[in-house]
Scaffold this motif. Sequence first.
Motif, PDB file in Angstrom:
ATOM      1  N   ASP A 112     -65.808 -28.296   0.946  1.00 52.51           N
ATOM      2  CA  ASP A 112     -67.093 -27.753   1.350  1.00 52.51           C
ATOM      3  C   ASP A 112     -66.885 -26.360   1.936  1.00 52.51           C
ATOM      4  O   ASP A 112     -66.021 -26.168   2.796  1.00 52.51           O
ATOM      5  N   ALA A 113     -67.674 -25.397   1.480  1.00 54.72           N
ATOM      6  CA  ALA A 113     -67.508 -24.003   1.911  1.00 54.72           C
ATOM      7  C   ALA A 113     -67.616 -23.847   3.419  1.00 54.72           C
ATOM      8  O   ALA A 113     -66.863 -23.080   4.018  1.00 54.72           O
ATOM      9  N   VAL A 114     -68.530 -24.566   4.054  1.00 53.18           N
ATOM     10  CA  VAL A 114     -68.710 -24.451   5.506  1.00 53.18           C
ATOM     11  C   VAL A 114     -67.423 -24.851   6.227  1.00 53.18           C
ATOM     12  O   VAL A 114     -66.987 -24.174   7.163  1.00 53.18           O
ATOM     13  N   ASP A 115     -66.800 -25.908   5.777  1.00 61.45           N
ATOM     14  CA  ASP A 115     -65.548 -26.371   6.395  1.00 61.45           C
ATOM     15  C   ASP A 115     -64.408 -25.383   6.145  1.00 61.45           C
ATOM     16  O   ASP A 115     -63.647 -25.060   7.058  1.00 61.45           O
ATOM     17  N   VAL A 116     -64.292 -24.893   4.918  1.00 57.40           N
ATOM     18  CA  VAL A 116     -63.209 -23.972   4.573  1.00 57.40           C
ATOM     19  C   VAL A 116     -63.379 -22.638   5.299  1.00 57.40           C
ATOM     20  O   VAL A 116     -62.408 -22.078   5.823  1.00 57.40           O
ATOM     21  N   LEU A 117     -64.607 -22.130   5.344  1.00 60.02           N
ATOM     22  CA  LEU A 117     -64.861 -20.834   5.990  1.00 60.02           C
ATOM     23  C   LEU A 117     -64.485 -20.829   7.472  1.00 60.02           C
ATOM     24  O   LEU A 117     -64.107 -19.791   8.003  1.00 60.02           O
ATOM     25  N   ALA A 118     -64.558 -21.977   8.107  1.00 58.04           N
ATOM     26  CA  ALA A 118     -64.204 -22.061   9.525  1.00 58.04           C
ATOM     27  C   ALA A 118     -62.753 -21.644   9.768  1.00 58.04           C
ATOM     28  O   ALA A 118     -62.426 -21.125  10.831  1.00 58.04           O
ATOM     29  N   GLY A 119     -61.892 -21.818   8.772  1.00 57.98           N
ATOM     30  CA  GLY A 119     -60.478 -21.494   8.926  1.00 57.98           C
ATOM     31  C   GLY A 119     -60.082 -20.120   8.408  1.00 57.98           C
ATOM     32  O   GLY A 119     -58.909 -19.780   8.382  1.00 57.98           O
ATOM     33  N   ILE A 120     -61.050 -19.325   7.969  1.00 54.86           N
ATOM     34  CA  ILE A 120     -60.754 -17.989   7.441  1.00 54.86           C
ATOM     35  C   ILE A 120     -61.345 -16.963   8.392  1.00 54.86           C
ATOM     36  O   ILE A 120     -62.498 -17.066   8.795  1.00 54.86           O
ATOM     37  N   ASP A 121     -60.522 -15.957   8.740  1.00 55.94           N
ATOM     38  CA  ASP A 121     -61.032 -14.954   9.686  1.00 55.94           C
ATOM     39  C   ASP A 121     -61.669 -13.785   8.952  1.00 55.94           C
ATOM     40  O   ASP A 121     -62.416 -13.983   8.008  1.00 55.94           O
ATOM     41  N   ARG A 122     -61.366 -12.585   9.303  1.00 51.97           N
ATOM     42  CA  ARG A 122     -62.010 -11.377   8.789  1.00 51.97           C
ATOM     43  C   ARG A 122     -61.961 -11.279   7.267  1.00 51.97           C
ATOM     44  O   ARG A 122     -60.957 -11.525   6.633  1.00 51.97           O
ATOM     45  N   LEU A 123     -63.098 -10.859   6.714  1.00 54.12           N
ATOM     46  CA  LEU A 123     -63.216 -10.614   5.280  1.00 54.12           C
ATOM     47  C   LEU A 123     -63.874  -9.257   5.074  1.00 54.12           C
ATOM     48  O   LEU A 123     -64.637  -8.792   5.918  1.00 54.12           O
ATOM     49  N   ASP A 124     -63.603  -8.657   3.935  1.00 44.92           N
ATOM     50  CA  ASP A 124     -64.225  -7.376   3.612  1.00 44.92           C
ATOM     51  C   ASP A 124     -65.415  -7.533   2.674  1.00 44.92           C
ATOM     52  O   ASP A 124     -66.311  -6.686   2.651  1.00 44.92           O
ATOM     53  N   ALA A 125     -65.431  -8.595   1.879  1.00 46.60           N
ATOM     54  CA  ALA A 125     -66.512  -8.815   0.919  1.00 46.60           C
ATOM     55  C   ALA A 125     -66.620 -10.300   0.612  1.00 46.60           C
ATOM     56  O   ALA A 125     -65.627 -11.031   0.684  1.00 46.60           O
ATOM     57  N   ALA A 126     -67.837 -10.727   0.262  1.00 44.71           N
ATOM     58  CA  ALA A 126     -68.052 -12.130  -0.083  1.00 44.71           C
ATOM     59  C   ALA A 126     -69.029 -12.228  -1.248  1.00 44.71           C
ATOM     60  O   ALA A 126     -70.091 -11.600  -1.235  1.00 44.71           O
ATOM     61  N   PHE A 127     -68.650 -13.028  -2.230  1.00 46.26           N
ATOM     62  CA  PHE A 127     -69.517 -13.350  -3.358  1.00 46.26           C
ATOM     63  C   PHE A 127     -69.872 -14.823  -3.248  1.00 46.26           C
ATOM     64  O   PHE A 127     -68.981 -15.662  -3.084  1.00 46.26           O
ATOM     65  N   VAL A 128     -71.154 -15.133  -3.337  1.00 48.29           N
ATOM     66  CA  VAL A 128     -71.597 -16.526  -3.258  1.00 48.29           C
ATOM     67  C   VAL A 128     -72.279 -16.872  -4.576  1.00 48.29           C
ATOM     68  O   VAL A 128     -73.362 -16.382  -4.882  1.00 48.29           O
ATOM     69  N   GLY A 129     -71.620 -17.710  -5.347  1.00 48.61           N
ATOM     70  CA  GLY A 129     -72.165 -18.149  -6.625  1.00 48.61           C
ATOM     71  C   GLY A 129     -72.709 -19.562  -6.574  1.00 48.61           C
ATOM     72  O   GLY A 129     -73.376 -20.010  -7.496  1.00 48.61           O
ATOM     73  N   GLY A 130     -72.430 -20.271  -5.483  1.00 45.94           N
ATOM     74  CA  GLY A 130     -72.943 -21.628  -5.301  1.00 45.94           C
ATOM     75  C   GLY A 130     -73.952 -21.627  -4.161  1.00 45.94           C
ATOM     76  O   GLY A 130     -73.812 -20.877  -3.208  1.00 45.94           O
ATOM     77  N   SER A 131     -74.968 -22.471  -4.260  1.00 44.94           N
ATOM     78  CA  SER A 131     -76.053 -22.416  -3.276  1.00 44.94           C
ATOM     79  C   SER A 131     -76.064 -23.577  -2.281  1.00 44.94           C
ATOM     80  O   SER A 131     -76.944 -23.651  -1.442  1.00 44.94           O
ATOM     81  N   ARG A 132     -75.107 -24.462  -2.357  1.00 47.53           N
ATOM     82  CA  ARG A 132     -75.073 -25.593  -1.436  1.00 47.53           C
ATOM     83  C   ARG A 132     -74.867 -25.111  -0.001  1.00 47.53           C
ATOM     84  O   ARG A 132     -73.990 -24.310   0.259  1.00 47.53           O
ATOM     85  N   ARG A 133     -75.722 -25.546   0.907  1.00 45.30           N
ATOM     86  CA  ARG A 133     -75.655 -25.193   2.334  1.00 45.30           C
ATOM     87  C   ARG A 133     -75.692 -23.674   2.550  1.00 45.30           C
ATOM     88  O   ARG A 133     -75.026 -23.138   3.428  1.00 45.30           O
ATOM     89  N   LEU A 134     -76.483 -22.984   1.733  1.00 47.57           N
ATOM     90  CA  LEU A 134     -76.507 -21.523   1.744  1.00 47.57           C
ATOM     91  C   LEU A 134     -76.805 -20.908   3.112  1.00 47.57           C
ATOM     92  O   LEU A 134     -76.082 -19.993   3.528  1.00 47.57           O
ATOM     93  N   PRO A 135     -77.811 -21.358   3.858  1.00 51.37           N
ATOM     94  CA  PRO A 135     -78.039 -20.742   5.175  1.00 51.37           C
ATOM     95  C   PRO A 135     -76.822 -20.848   6.102  1.00 51.37           C
ATOM     96  O   PRO A 135     -76.477 -19.878   6.792  1.00 51.37           O
ATOM     97  N   GLU A 136     -76.152 -21.997   6.094  1.00 50.02           N
ATOM     98  CA  GLU A 136     -74.959 -22.161   6.929  1.00 50.02           C
ATOM     99  C   GLU A 136     -73.816 -21.270   6.451  1.00 50.02           C
ATOM    100  O   GLU A 136     -73.089 -20.685   7.255  1.00 50.02           O
TER     101      GLU A 136
END
Length: 176
Positions: free
Chosen positions: A80-104
Amino acid sequence: MGLKGGPTQDEVMAVSLAKLGIRPGDRMIDVGCGTGKVAIAASRVAGRVYAIDKRPEAIACARAQAKDAGAGNIEFFEGDAVDVLAGIDRLDAAFVGGSRRLPEVLDLLAGKVQGRIVVNAVMVGTLYEAIASMQRLGIFLEAVHLQVSRSAGIAGGVMFKPINPVYIIVGGAGCS
């Protein structure tokens, strides 16, 4: 490749990558990576790409595609993207191609991404959700409606067959 919802059409990917503005050495994430097509294209410029998909078959496909393309700077995450993102720090760019839990997902990305966030949507509900979330976060920049048609033969002539339209929603903190 047989994955539901993918791969991203070349023309849509080109506009999305242009809106992301990835620079050499950037850390980029592809949320809902599917076949890995966007992650692989981004890896040609970015220093590090993180690719997330909830579906094991998508991660397997994306890994195989990345290996075939020689894209060794992509790190894959199944979950799940929400769970994975919690473990990643600074990013320069993000592409979102999936819409599950989009606001979170956008809430998390807004606090991590230094540059642009690009969401691709085929459903009007996802378009609305992305714009509303980005406006709430104060990062909404623009939405682009992209309609592409490709040539096809018909009765000895040429016609254009439309591809489903895509909405490209762009956000980012401190961007103009």
